[in-house]
Design a protein around this motif. Structure first.
Motif, PDB file in Angstrom:
ATOM      1  N   LYS A  11      30.365  47.095  24.278  1.00 54.13           N
ATOM      2  CA  LYS A  11      31.691  48.181  24.508  1.00 54.13           C
ATOM      3  C   LYS A  11      31.110  49.459  24.722  1.00 54.13           C
ATOM      4  CE  LYS A  11      34.730  45.730  21.646  1.00 54.13           C
ATOM      5  NZ  LYS A  11      33.803  44.463  21.450  1.00 54.13           N
ATOM      6  N   LYS A  12      29.789  49.529  25.551  1.00 56.59           N
ATOM      7  CA  LYS A  12      29.104  50.623  25.736  1.00 56.59           C
ATOM      8  C   LYS A  12      29.414  50.997  27.400  1.00 56.59           C
ATOM      9  CE  LYS A  12      24.392  52.638  26.080  1.00 56.59           C
ATOM     10  NZ  LYS A  12      22.998  52.212  25.798  1.00 56.59           N
ATOM     11  N   ASP A  13      29.925  52.366  27.520  1.00 54.54           N
ATOM     12  CA  ASP A  13      30.164  52.761  28.937  1.00 54.54           C
ATOM     13  C   ASP A  13      31.026  51.655  29.895  1.00 54.54           C
ATOM     14  OD1 ASP A  13      29.069  55.249  28.177  1.00 54.54           O
ATOM     15  OD2 ASP A  13      27.052  54.602  28.647  1.00 54.54           O
ATOM     16  N   ILE A  14      31.990  51.085  29.503  1.00 52.30           N
ATOM     17  CA  ILE A  14      32.603  50.159  30.141  1.00 52.30           C
ATOM     18  C   ILE A  14      32.704  50.564  31.674  1.00 52.30           C
ATOM     19  CG2 ILE A  14      34.682  48.665  30.196  1.00 52.30           C
ATOM     20  CD1 ILE A  14      34.652  48.723  27.099  1.00 52.30           C
ATOM     21  N   ARG A  15      33.408  51.420  32.040  1.00 51.89           N
ATOM     22  CA  ARG A  15      33.733  51.574  33.144  1.00 51.89           C
ATOM     23  C   ARG A  15      32.508  51.917  34.034  1.00 51.89           C
ATOM     24  NH1 ARG A  15      38.204  54.937  31.150  1.00 51.89           N
ATOM     25  NH2 ARG A  15      40.144  54.116  31.292  1.00 51.89           N
ATOM     26  N   GLU A  16      31.653  52.466  33.692  1.00 52.49           N
ATOM     27  CA  GLU A  16      30.347  52.570  34.365  1.00 52.49           C
ATOM     28  C   GLU A  16      29.820  51.495  34.743  1.00 52.49           C
ATOM     29  OE1 GLU A  16      31.309  54.550  31.768  1.00 52.49           O
ATOM     30  OE2 GLU A  16      31.318  56.650  32.271  1.00 52.49           O
ATOM     31  N   ASN A  17      29.553  50.464  33.717  1.00 51.92           N
ATOM     32  CA  ASN A  17      28.944  49.134  34.046  1.00 51.92           C
ATOM     33  C   ASN A  17      29.769  48.452  34.739  1.00 51.92           C
ATOM     34  OD1 ASN A  17      26.420  49.367  32.576  1.00 51.92           O
ATOM     35  ND2 ASN A  17      27.437  50.147  30.946  1.00 51.92           N
ATOM     36  N   LEU A  18      31.156  48.349  34.546  1.00 53.88           N
ATOM     37  CA  LEU A  18      32.029  47.459  35.530  1.00 53.88           C
ATOM     38  C   LEU A  18      31.772  48.081  36.919  1.00 53.88           C
ATOM     39  CD1 LEU A  18      35.451  47.125  33.583  1.00 53.88           C
ATOM     40  CD2 LEU A  18      33.852  45.430  34.042  1.00 53.88           C
ATOM     41  N   SER A  19      31.584  49.479  37.181  1.00 56.38           N
ATOM     42  CA  SER A  19      31.380  49.743  38.524  1.00 56.38           C
ATOM     43  C   SER A  19      30.307  49.435  39.126  1.00 56.38           C
ATOM     44  CB  SER A  19      31.469  51.381  38.577  1.00 56.38           C
ATOM     45  OG  SER A  19      31.123  51.964  39.991  1.00 56.38           O
ATOM     46  N   MET A  20      28.945  49.126  38.303  1.00 53.89           N
ATOM     47  CA  MET A  20      27.622  48.515  38.661  1.00 53.89           C
ATOM     48  C   MET A  20      27.755  47.053  38.853  1.00 53.89           C
ATOM     49  SD  MET A  20      24.621  48.836  39.366  1.00 53.89           S
ATOM     50  CE  MET A  20      24.224  50.516  39.017  1.00 53.89           C
ATOM     51  N   LEU A  21      28.826  46.219  38.095  1.00 52.18           N
ATOM     52  CA  LEU A  21      28.728  44.964  38.445  1.00 52.18           C
ATOM     53  C   LEU A  21      29.641  44.746  39.658  1.00 52.18           C
ATOM     54  CD1 LEU A  21      29.741  43.249  35.113  1.00 52.18           C
ATOM     55  CD2 LEU A  21      27.546  43.498  36.009  1.00 52.18           C
ATOM     56  N   GLY A  22      30.641  45.652  40.014  1.00 48.49           N
ATOM     57  CA  GLY A  22      31.170  45.324  41.352  1.00 48.49           C
ATOM     58  C   GLY A  22      30.098  45.913  42.519  1.00 48.49           C
ATOM     59  N   LYS A  23      29.354  46.689  42.276  1.00 45.63           N
ATOM     60  CA  LYS A  23      28.259  46.988  43.439  1.00 45.63           C
ATOM     61  C   LYS A  23      27.411  46.009  43.724  1.00 45.63           C
ATOM     62  CE  LYS A  23      28.603  51.807  42.230  1.00 45.63           C
ATOM     63  NZ  LYS A  23      29.580  52.104  43.255  1.00 45.63           N
ATOM     64  N   LEU A  24      26.901  45.143  42.290  1.00 51.04           N
ATOM     65  CA  LEU A  24      25.986  43.951  42.339  1.00 51.04           C
ATOM     66  C   LEU A  24      26.636  42.970  43.181  1.00 51.04           C
ATOM     67  CD1 LEU A  24      24.435  44.524  38.967  1.00 51.04           C
ATOM     68  CD2 LEU A  24      23.523  44.993  41.082  1.00 51.04           C
ATOM     69  N   PHE A  25      27.858  42.755  42.866  1.00 53.05           N
ATOM     70  CA  PHE A  25      28.434  41.584  43.627  1.00 53.05           C
ATOM     71  C   PHE A  25      28.848  41.889  45.034  1.00 53.05           C
ATOM     72  CE2 PHE A  25      30.724  40.318  39.205  1.00 53.05           C
ATOM     73  CZ  PHE A  25      29.858  39.210  39.234  1.00 53.05           C
ATOM     74  N   THR A  26      28.840  43.096  45.207  1.00 53.39           N
ATOM     75  CA  THR A  26      28.880  43.473  46.786  1.00 53.39           C
ATOM     76  C   THR A  26      27.669  43.258  47.507  1.00 53.39           C
ATOM     77  OG1 THR A  26      30.457  45.100  46.253  1.00 53.39           O
ATOM     78  CG2 THR A  26      29.663  45.109  48.326  1.00 53.39           C
ATOM     79  N   MET A  27      26.372  43.396  46.799  1.00 46.58           N
ATOM     80  CA  MET A  27      25.246  43.282  47.091  1.00 46.58           C
ATOM     81  C   MET A  27      24.900  41.679  47.474  1.00 46.58           C
ATOM     82  SD  MET A  27      22.609  45.745  45.189  1.00 46.58           S
ATOM     83  CE  MET A  27      22.765  47.787  45.416  1.00 46.58           C
ATOM     84  N   LEU A  28      25.333  40.935  46.352  1.00 51.82           N
ATOM     85  CA  LEU A  28      24.990  39.484  46.571  1.00 51.82           C
ATOM     86  C   LEU A  28      25.937  38.886  47.851  1.00 51.82           C
ATOM     87  CD1 LEU A  28      25.245  38.250  42.663  1.00 51.82           C
ATOM     88  CD2 LEU A  28      23.413  38.066  44.568  1.00 51.82           C
ATOM     89  N   ASP A  29      27.041  39.383  48.009  1.00 48.38           N
ATOM     90  CA  ASP A  29      28.012  38.852  49.074  1.00 48.38           C
ATOM     91  C   ASP A  29      27.440  39.007  50.277  1.00 48.38           C
ATOM     92  OD1 ASP A  29      30.129  37.851  50.246  1.00 48.38           O
ATOM     93  OD2 ASP A  29      31.356  39.747  49.967  1.00 48.38           O
ATOM     94  N   ARG A  30      26.691  40.285  50.248  1.00 46.58           N
ATOM     95  CA  ARG A  30      26.139  40.685  51.810  1.00 46.58           C
ATOM     96  C   ARG A  30      24.889  39.980  51.919  1.00 46.58           C
ATOM     97  NH1 ARG A  30      27.153  47.038  51.673  1.00 46.58           N
ATOM     98  NH2 ARG A  30      29.530  46.947  51.845  1.00 46.58           N
ATOM     99  N   LEU A  31      24.138  39.703  50.780  1.00 44.40           N
ATOM    100  CA  LEU A  31      22.858  39.104  51.102  1.00 44.40           C
ATOM    101  C   LEU A  31      22.938  37.319  51.139  1.00 44.40           C
ATOM    102  CD1 LEU A  31      19.922  39.641  50.728  1.00 44.40           C
ATOM    103  CD2 LEU A  31      20.101  38.922  48.202  1.00 44.40           C
ATOM    104  N   CYS A  32      24.083  36.748  50.616  1.00 43.97           N
ATOM    105  CA  CYS A  32      24.080  35.343  50.603  1.00 43.97           C
ATOM    106  C   CYS A  32      24.966  34.921  51.550  1.00 43.97           C
ATOM    107  CB  CYS A  32      24.526  34.886  49.123  1.00 43.97           C
ATOM    108  SG  CYS A  32      23.268  35.134  48.065  1.00 43.97           S
ATOM    109  N   GLY A  33      26.111  35.965  51.998  1.00 39.04           N
ATOM    110  CA  GLY A  33      26.982  35.584  52.977  1.00 39.04           C
ATOM    111  C   GLY A  33      28.021  34.439  52.775  1.00 39.04           C
ATOM    112  N   ASP A  34      28.379  33.619  53.688  1.00 46.60           N
ATOM    113  CA  ASP A  34      29.328  32.476  53.426  1.00 46.60           C
ATOM    114  C   ASP A  34      28.351  31.407  53.004  1.00 46.60           C
ATOM    115  OD1 ASP A  34      31.534  30.685  53.251  1.00 46.60           O
ATOM    116  OD2 ASP A  34      31.510  30.520  55.618  1.00 46.60           O
ATOM    117  N   SER A  35      28.039  31.257  51.733  1.00 46.09           N
ATOM    118  CA  SER A  35      27.341  30.433  50.845  1.00 46.09           C
ATOM    119  C   SER A  35      27.922  30.248  49.585  1.00 46.09           C
ATOM    120  CB  SER A  35      25.834  30.597  50.859  1.00 46.09           C
ATOM    121  OG  SER A  35      25.820  31.765  49.928  1.00 46.09           O
TER     122      SER A  35
END
Length: 652
Positions: free
Chosen positions: A190-214
């Motif tokens: 429960k530490k800086d929840i919004r900021e870390n949620l935002s980071m998770l969102g960005k990391l998922f976006t990176m994974l999506d672009r890196l791994c594509g339709d897999s």
């Protein structure tokens, strides 16, 4: 007799067969209520024998075989030769309920297949100790309805593999996983929840672009939808959600270890099903939530292979029965957690209830829910074998049962239990727990008042930490962990400061303690009146009050004497769960990320990184994203803040 003649005859006898099966159902229900009622069991057997003979006469192969197995089970129950009588009755009842719908479909489609009757027929055979007929598992797999998981299993194309290679996927995945672990660990603390949620969102976006339709790229898309749901308040950040986010970490770890070779490996189907179910249950829509719902719609098997199933009325009746059964189980778990001297025998007694629930779920055909109940049964078996358990484990076991109960509500057609959002209407059992908790809070407030009026006589509050912890258990059972965490923090303050350290408190500290307890009480009062519109502001007040005492929700208890300054100042926003008033969803409109190939590799980190190493995890590219996003937010603030100051009531 030709096949056409068979189906013509079926049209003549369907109505009479339905009446006879109804008689069998009534008789079997009487047996379940009075196990020694041999006359009712004989009536049930006679009715099923009539059905079997009629179907045999009109030469309908599938229905005749099924009715024959039903008669064999009824005869075995009559002769007391079934090892598990309760399971035998449940399985026979399922077949009685399903047979009319099967005959209706057979008449409508004028064709029959083995997959229509084999699953329930094999369940009947197992009850009698007979082997399953070969092919049953494939039939059940083919006929099971559920979301299309092919995006999580399909082989990636050459272009996707090339993108992964060009983006240095093997080098960058350990880095992405390290940052994912750090952000997830912070969220769970429960530490800086919004900021870390935002980071998770960005990391998922990176994974999506890196791994594509897999499989991994498509899993990242689902993960992004989950993050949006949490940020918007449409998905609870509870134990179940945390477990699923950890499951995603496991898949990222596997791909990081296997590299390009692991890009084509499918995602764990149970993880995929549970994540999709979580997204579908979100009470608020975002761009990615809608996209995932549309992509993973529940599909039925090919028309000629659809298995028989009960009609809507039967499904509604079964769902209502299951909800009552689940209420009984969760109530007993609640009582066990509250008990000062819990007896594990009470938990072991829940096993027949859970097995009955699992068996009845065959009618609904939801294998994910059946698997979830099966896991709860395994926990009970472990306790029966002598395994240790604790309160947290038991509360964790209650969460899946509550989720199943919520999903069953959508099957009830009379409106008693309808579609539910994040805060569903409370059923009577849940309302009873909340009322009991309010009663306990009233006693807690009285104890605090007595403590103050007696010039801080510690004996007046000696039982308060235990009482508050017990109330917290009940709140967790009814899916109100945020309110329960406030009581945990209050209990920690009373135990460590007022009782163990013997600190003489200031009056304003007593005011804060009373505010925390009273605010939770007000919140629960509103929850009983209108569960769909909970008074979340009162939880914010309660969280702020315990933070002033130095025991913020989620923080470690302070053992030394309380200082004049609070250990942790209350946050301007609630730290437990992001509320619906999130100004900007971290990934509803994903910010353009730098290409994956420019991410520089860094050393792997532990789940809880040491404080001095935190800065090392934020590389220049990620920092650039934050700066860019902060600039956009500042522009928006500069545009709208003056207008808001002039008209604070303006909703735009």
């Amino acid at each position: 007799m030709s096949a056409t003649q068979d189906f013509v005859a079926l049209e003549w006898i369907r109505g009479e067969l339905a009446k006879t099966l109804q008689s069998a159902q009534v008789a079997l229900e009487a047996v379940a209520e009075s196990p020694d009622d041999s006359s009712s069991m004989r009536s049930c057997l006679t009715a099923i024998h009539q059905v079997h003979g009629t179907l045999k006469m009109v030469q309908l192969e599938g229905p005749t075989l099924l009715a024959g197995e039903m008669e064999a089970v009824a005869q075995a129950l009559m002769n007391n030769s079934v090892s598990d009588v309760s399971l035998g009755q449940e399985t026979l009842m399922q077949a009685i309920l399903q047979l009319p719908a099967y005959l209706d479909r057979l008449h409508r489609e004028q064709t029959d297949r083995e997959s229509n009757y084999l699953p329930i027929m094999n369940n009947l055979r197992v009850v009698r100790g007979e082997d399953r007929i070969p092919g049953a598992e494939s039939a059940e797999t083919e006929t099971a309805a559920g979301p299309d998981l092919s995006p999580l299993t399909r082989e990636p194309g050459d272009q996707v593999v090339n993108t992964f290679f060009q983006g240095n996927g093997e080098g960058n995945l350990p880095k992405i996983r390290a940052r994912y672990q750090a952000s997830l660990a912070a969220i769970l603390k429960k530490k800086d929840i919004r900021e870390n949620l935002s980071m998770l969102g960005k990391l998922f976006t990176m994974l999506d672009r890196l791994c594509g339709d897999s499989p991994m790229g498509n899993l990242a898309e689902i993960g992004l939808a989950v993050v949006e749901g949490i940020a918007s308040g449409g998905i609870r950040l509870d134990n179940n959600t945390a477990t699923l986010l950890r499951g995603i970490d496991g898949e990222i770890k596997r791909l990081a270890e296997e590299g390009q070779e692991g890009l084509s490996k499918p995602i764990d189907p149970e993880l995929g099903l549970n994540l999709i179910a979580l997204v579908k249950s979100a009470s608020k829509d975002t761009k990615n939530i809608v996209a995932v719902r549309n992509r993973y719609k529940t599909i039925a098997p090919r028309q000629e292979e659809v298995s028989m199933g009960p009609d809507d009325e039967t499904m509604s009746a079964v769902a209502r029965i299951l909800i009552e059964e689940l209420n009984a189980v969760t109530d007993k778990l609640d009582l066990y957690v509250r008990s000062e001297k819990p007896d594990t025998a009470e938990l072991i007694d829940l096993r027949p209830n859970l097995e009955r629930i699992s068996s009845t779920m065959v009618i609904l055909g939801d294998k994910a829910q059946q698997s979830s109940v099966a896991r709860q049964i395994e926990v009970i078996k472990g306790i029966e074998a002598g395994a240790d358990t604790d309160e947290e484990t038991l509360l964790g076991r209650a969460q899946p049962l509550l989720q199943i109960e919520s999903s069953l509500g959508t099957l009830v057609t009379d409106g008693d239990v309808g579609d539910k959002d994040d805060f569903a209407d409370l059923d009577e059992a849940q309302a009873a727990v909340v009322r009991e908790t309010r009663s306990g809070l009233a006693s807690a407030k009285d104890a605090v008042i007595d403590f103050i009026s007696s010039d801080f006589d510690a004996s007046k509050i000696s039982s308060l930490p235990v009482d508050l912890s017990a109330l917290r258990g009940g709140l967790t059972i009814v899916n109100q962990p945020r309110a329960g965490d406030v009581l945990t923090a209050a209990a920690s303050y009373v135990r460590s400061q007022l009782l163990e350290a013997g600190v003489r408190p200031e009056l304003d500290q007593m005011d804060d303690l009373a505010d925390a307890i009273t605010s939770v009480d007000y919140y629960l009062e509103r929850l009983l009146e209108n569960a769909g519109d909970p008074y979340l502001q009162m939880l914010e007040v309660a969280e702020s009050a315990v933070a002033k005492l130095g025991f913020a929700v989620g923080a470690k208890p302070v053992q030394a004497e309380p200082s004049a300054e609070p250990v942790e100042e209350p946050s301007a926003e609630p730290v437990e769960e992001p509320s619906a008033e999130v100004v900007e969803e971290p990934s509803a409109e994903p910010v353009e990320e730098p290409s994956a190939e420019v991410v520089q590799p860094s050393a792997e980190i532990e789940e809880e990184p040491a404080e001095p190493e935190e800065d090392n995890l934020i590389d220049d590219e990620i920092l650039e994203i934050f700066i860019e996003e902060a600039g956009e937010v500042l522009e928006t603030l500069n545009e709208f803040l003056p207008a808001w100051r002039e008209n604070p009531q303006g909703e735009e």
